[in-house]
Motif scaffolding. Structure first.
Motif, PDB file in Angstrom:
ATOM      1  N   ALA A   1      57.453 -14.014 148.426  1.00 47.82           N
ATOM      2  CA  ALA A   1      58.747 -14.192 147.750  1.00 47.82           C
ATOM      3  C   ALA A   1      59.121 -15.677 147.646  1.00 47.82           C
ATOM      4  O   ALA A   1      59.778 -16.081 146.683  1.00 47.82           O
ATOM      5  CB  ALA A   1      59.836 -13.411 148.483  1.00 47.82           C
ATOM      6  N   LYS A   2      58.704 -16.484 148.617  1.00 46.87           N
ATOM      7  CA  LYS A   2      58.950 -17.933 148.546  1.00 46.87           C
ATOM      8  C   LYS A   2      57.907 -18.630 147.673  1.00 46.87           C
ATOM      9  O   LYS A   2      58.222 -19.541 146.921  1.00 46.87           O
ATOM     10  CB  LYS A   2      58.892 -18.559 149.951  1.00 46.87           C
ATOM     11  CG  LYS A   2      60.039 -18.234 150.850  1.00 46.87           C
ATOM     12  CD  LYS A   2      60.030 -19.027 152.142  1.00 46.87           C
ATOM     13  CE  LYS A   2      58.683 -19.283 152.742  1.00 46.87           C
ATOM     14  NZ  LYS A   2      58.677 -19.901 154.057  1.00 46.87           N
TER      15      LYS A   2
ATOM     16  N   LYS B   1      55.734 -17.476 145.196  1.00 47.05           N
ATOM     17  CA  LYS B   1      55.594 -17.159 143.775  1.00 47.05           C
ATOM     18  C   LYS B   1      56.500 -18.007 142.874  1.00 47.05           C
ATOM     19  O   LYS B   1      56.017 -18.601 141.910  1.00 47.05           O
ATOM     20  CB  LYS B   1      55.862 -15.668 143.563  1.00 47.05           C
ATOM     21  CG  LYS B   1      54.839 -14.984 142.742  1.00 47.05           C
ATOM     22  CD  LYS B   1      55.127 -13.496 142.672  1.00 47.05           C
ATOM     23  CE  LYS B   1      54.169 -12.844 141.732  1.00 47.05           C
ATOM     24  NZ  LYS B   1      54.357 -11.419 141.649  1.00 47.05           N
ATOM     25  N   PRO B   2      57.798 -18.106 143.145  1.00 42.86           N
ATOM     26  CA  PRO B   2      58.623 -18.929 142.258  1.00 42.86           C
ATOM     27  C   PRO B   2      58.292 -20.419 142.341  1.00 42.86           C
ATOM     28  O   PRO B   2      58.367 -21.128 141.339  1.00 42.86           O
ATOM     29  CB  PRO B   2      60.064 -18.648 142.710  1.00 42.86           C
ATOM     30  CG  PRO B   2      59.978 -17.891 143.980  1.00 42.86           C
ATOM     31  CD  PRO B   2      58.584 -17.377 144.130  1.00 42.86           C
ATOM     32  N   ALA B   3      57.921 -20.888 143.518  1.00 37.93           N
ATOM     33  CA  ALA B   3      57.547 -22.302 143.655  1.00 37.93           C
ATOM     34  C   ALA B   3      56.286 -22.589 142.860  1.00 37.93           C
ATOM     35  O   ALA B   3      56.170 -23.635 142.213  1.00 37.93           O
ATOM     36  CB  ALA B   3      57.348 -22.657 145.132  1.00 37.93           C
TER      37      ALA B   3
ATOM     38  N   ALA C   1      55.244 -20.872 140.220  1.00 33.50           N
ATOM     39  CA  ALA C   1      55.553 -20.731 138.787  1.00 33.50           C
ATOM     40  C   ALA C   1      56.130 -22.022 138.215  1.00 33.50           C
ATOM     41  O   ALA C   1      55.891 -22.348 137.048  1.00 33.50           O
ATOM     42  CB  ALA C   1      56.527 -19.574 138.581  1.00 33.50           C
ATOM     43  N   LYS C   2      56.869 -22.772 139.026  1.00 35.08           N
ATOM     44  CA  LYS C   2      57.471 -24.029 138.550  1.00 35.08           C
ATOM     45  C   LYS C   2      56.423 -25.096 138.249  1.00 35.08           C
ATOM     46  O   LYS C   2      56.648 -25.967 137.419  1.00 35.08           O
ATOM     47  CB  LYS C   2      58.448 -24.572 139.590  1.00 35.08           C
ATOM     48  CG  LYS C   2      59.716 -23.789 139.701  1.00 35.08           C
ATOM     49  CD  LYS C   2      60.621 -24.394 140.767  1.00 35.08           C
ATOM     50  CE  LYS C   2      61.874 -23.570 140.956  1.00 35.08           C
ATOM     51  NZ  LYS C   2      62.713 -24.074 142.048  1.00 35.08           N
TER      52      LYS C   2
END
Length: 181
Positions: free
Chosen positions: A155-156, A158-160, A162-163
């Motif tokens: 959860a931490k 994946k978004p990091a 993606a950026k």
């Protein structure tokens, strides 16, 4: 026959991963009391020391390594030391640090809670990543290693990720006229 053995190994790993959350730890008083858990600890120690060959020595020549849940693919599989070596080399060159805690030992299966630090995950500010790892041993060697990232770490991460990942290229439509047979 080899395909059947690989299928049986994979089923055993999936079963072991499935029961990880359902069992309480059955670790001996000292993790080094079991030769398989001692081998996991020694392999990780060699890896943390930057000893590539020393770490790989704990694996069978035809060992299988599975990284489960890691983006972008969700599943990476490496067969044999010749495919594991470049992954280990990249880790060592990226100041990899690995902490493991033996969770349980069930015969030839060692279950581990792990944390890892890597230059890339440090830069993304998501280190350490946490994993549940399962090692399967045969004749004192690791024949299968499966590492599954925890939901919280993913959860931490994946978004990091993606950026900083470039977008996937979109295919350009063909400019040629279709030709029929």
């Amino acid at each position: 026959m080899k395909t059947k053995l690989n299928q049986i190994t994979m089923i055993a790993l999936i079963f072991a991963l499935g029961i990880t959350g359902c069992t309480s730890p059955t670790t001996p008083a000292s993790p080094t009391a079991n030769p398989n858990s001692a081998a996991v600890l020694a392999m990780v120690e060699r890896m943390n020391a930057g000893d590539l060959d020393g770490s790989l020595a704990y694996f069978a020549d035809d060992a299988m390594v599975y990284f489960i849940g890691m983006p972008p693919t969700g599943m990476e599989i490496y067969r044999g030391k010749e495919q594991i070596r470049p992954i280990w080399e990249e880790c060592i060159s990226s100041h990899f640090k690995w902490e493991v805690e033996i969770h349980s030992v069930l015969g030839d299966i060692v279950q581990v809670k792990a944390k890892t630090w890597h230059d890339f995950t440090r830069q993304l500010e998501v280190a350490p990543n946490e994993f549940f790892d399962v090692y399967l041993f045969k004749d004192g060697k690791i024949i299968s290693y499966a590492s599954t990232i925890t939901e919280q770490a993913l959860a931490k991460f994946k978004p990091a990720l993606a950026k900083v990942m470039p977008p996937e290229p979109t295919p350009m439509p063909s400019l040629e006229n279709p030709v029929s047979a």
